[in-house]
Design an enzyme around this catalytic site. Structure first.
Site, PDB file in Angstrom:
ATOM      1  N   GLU A 129      74.414  33.977  40.712  1.00 45.69           N
ATOM      2  CA  GLU A 129      73.569  33.570  41.837  1.00 45.69           C
ATOM      3  C   GLU A 129      73.490  32.051  41.903  1.00 45.69           C
ATOM      4  O   GLU A 129      73.453  31.383  40.870  1.00 45.69           O
ATOM      5  CB  GLU A 129      72.168  34.173  41.646  1.00 45.69           C
ATOM      6  CG  GLU A 129      71.169  33.826  42.715  1.00 45.69           C
ATOM      7  CD  GLU A 129      69.835  34.546  42.500  1.00 45.69           C
ATOM      8  OE1 GLU A 129      68.827  34.074  43.047  1.00 45.69           O
ATOM      9  OE2 GLU A 129      69.809  35.573  41.789  1.00 45.69           O
ATOM     10  N   GLU A 133      65.872  27.071  47.161  1.00 45.08           N
ATOM     11  CA  GLU A 133      64.592  27.751  47.343  1.00 45.08           C
ATOM     12  C   GLU A 133      63.490  26.757  47.695  1.00 45.08           C
ATOM     13  O   GLU A 133      63.410  25.674  47.104  1.00 45.08           O
ATOM     14  CB  GLU A 133      64.204  28.501  46.065  1.00 45.08           C
ATOM     15  CG  GLU A 133      65.161  29.628  45.705  1.00 45.08           C
ATOM     16  CD  GLU A 133      64.816  30.290  44.389  1.00 45.08           C
ATOM     17  OE1 GLU A 133      64.725  31.524  44.361  1.00 45.08           O
ATOM     18  OE2 GLU A 133      64.646  29.559  43.386  1.00 45.08           O
TER      19      GLU A 133
END
Length: 238
Positions: A129, A133
Site C-alpha cells: 500500500e 492521507e
C-alpha cells in the site's frame, strides 16, 4: 483534382497518425476526470465494513458526482451511532509509475480522506500500500505512508502551508523499484528508499471515521454529513 486528392490523402494520413500517437500515449497514461460513474474503470464499495479502526459501512449511495463534475464521497449517519462512508476504487491494478490526484479533503476530528494504492490477502496477494492521507483534525497537514507485505510504520507528516479542505490541490507519488517520492502541487515533499512495495494494486479514494485510534485521528464527534471531493485522477506508467 490531383491537388485535392493529395490534400485529402495528406489530411487522412495526418488524422491516422494522430490517432495512433494518441493511442500509443493512452497505453502509458490513464487520466480520468471524475465527473461521472464510469463502471468500466471504477467500482463503488458497498455493503460491508473494513472493521477494526473503521467505524462505518461502505455504501454506494455515499459515492456521488456533483453538477460541476466532481466525485463527492460522503460520511453520513443513517441512525444513532451508525455511520456510512464512501470508497471509490479502480477495477484494474497498477504498478510502478506516477500517481496524481486533484482533491479537497473533509475537515473534522476523527476522520480520514485519502488517495492510495492497495492490494492484499483479499486480492490473493501480500499487503502492499502507498498512502496520501488527510487527517481531518488538521487539514493544514498531509500524511504520507506505505506498507510492504503488511509492514508499515513509515508515516511522514508534512506541513502544507495552506488548509487543504478549502480548495483543490494536486497531490502525487512517484512509485519506482528503489523509491517513492511524494509531491504537493508539483513540489517534492518526501522521499522513501527502504523496503519499497512491489505488488501492483488498485487506485483507491475513500472517506471514513475512525474508532479506537483517537491518538492518531482525534476523537470523532459524530458530525455529519461530511464530504471529500475529487476532481481528477492520473496514472503515468514507466
Amino acid at each position: 483534382m490531383m491537388k485535392k486528392k493529395s490534400w485529402f490523402t495528406l489530411m487522412i494520413t495526418g488524422v491516422i497518425s494522430l490517432f495512433f500517437s494518441v493511442s500509443a500515449f493512452a497505453g502509458n497514461v490513464f487520466w480520468e476526470p471524475l465527473s461521472y460513474f464510469n463502471s468500466s474503470t471504477w467500482q463503488k464499495a458497498d455493503g460491508y465494513s473494513n472493521g477494526q479502526m473503521f467505524n462505518c459501512t461502505w455504501r454506494a449511495n455515499n459515492v456521488n458526482f456533483t453538477n460541476d463534475g466532481k466525485l463527492k464521497l460522503s460520511l453520513t449517519s443513517p441512525a444513532n451511532n451508525k455511520f456510512d462512508c464512501g470508497e471509490y476504487r479502480s477495477t484494474n491494478n497498477y504498478g510502478y509509475g506516477l500517481y496524481e490526484v486533484s482533491m479537497k479533503p473533509a475537515k473534522n476530528t476523527g476522520i480520514v480522506s485519502s488517495f492510495f494504492t492497495y492490494t492484499g490477502p483479499s486480492h490473493g496477494t501480500q499487503w502492499d500500500e502507498i498512502d496520501i492521507e488527510f487527517l481531518g483534525k488538521d487539514t493544514t497537514k498531509v500524511q504520507f505512508n506505505y506498507y510492504t507485505n503488511g509492514v508499515g510504520g513509515h508515516e511522514k507528516i508534512i506541513n502544507l502551508g495552506f488548509d487543504a479542505s478549502t480548495s483543490f490541490h494536486t497531490y502525487a507519488f512517484d512509485w519506482q523499484p528503489g523509491y517513492i517520492k511524494w509531491y504537493v502541487d508539483g513540489v517534492l515533499k518526501h522521499t522513501a528508499t527502504t523496503n519499497i512495495p512491489s505488488t501492483p494494486g488498485k487506485i483507491m479514494m475513500n472517506l471514513w471515521n475512525g474508532t479506537g485510534v483517537d491518538s492518531w485521528l482525534g476523537s470523532y464527534n459524530g458530525a455529519n454529513p461530511l464530504y471529500a471531493e475529487y476532481d481528477w485522477v492520473k496514472y503515468t506508467s514507466n
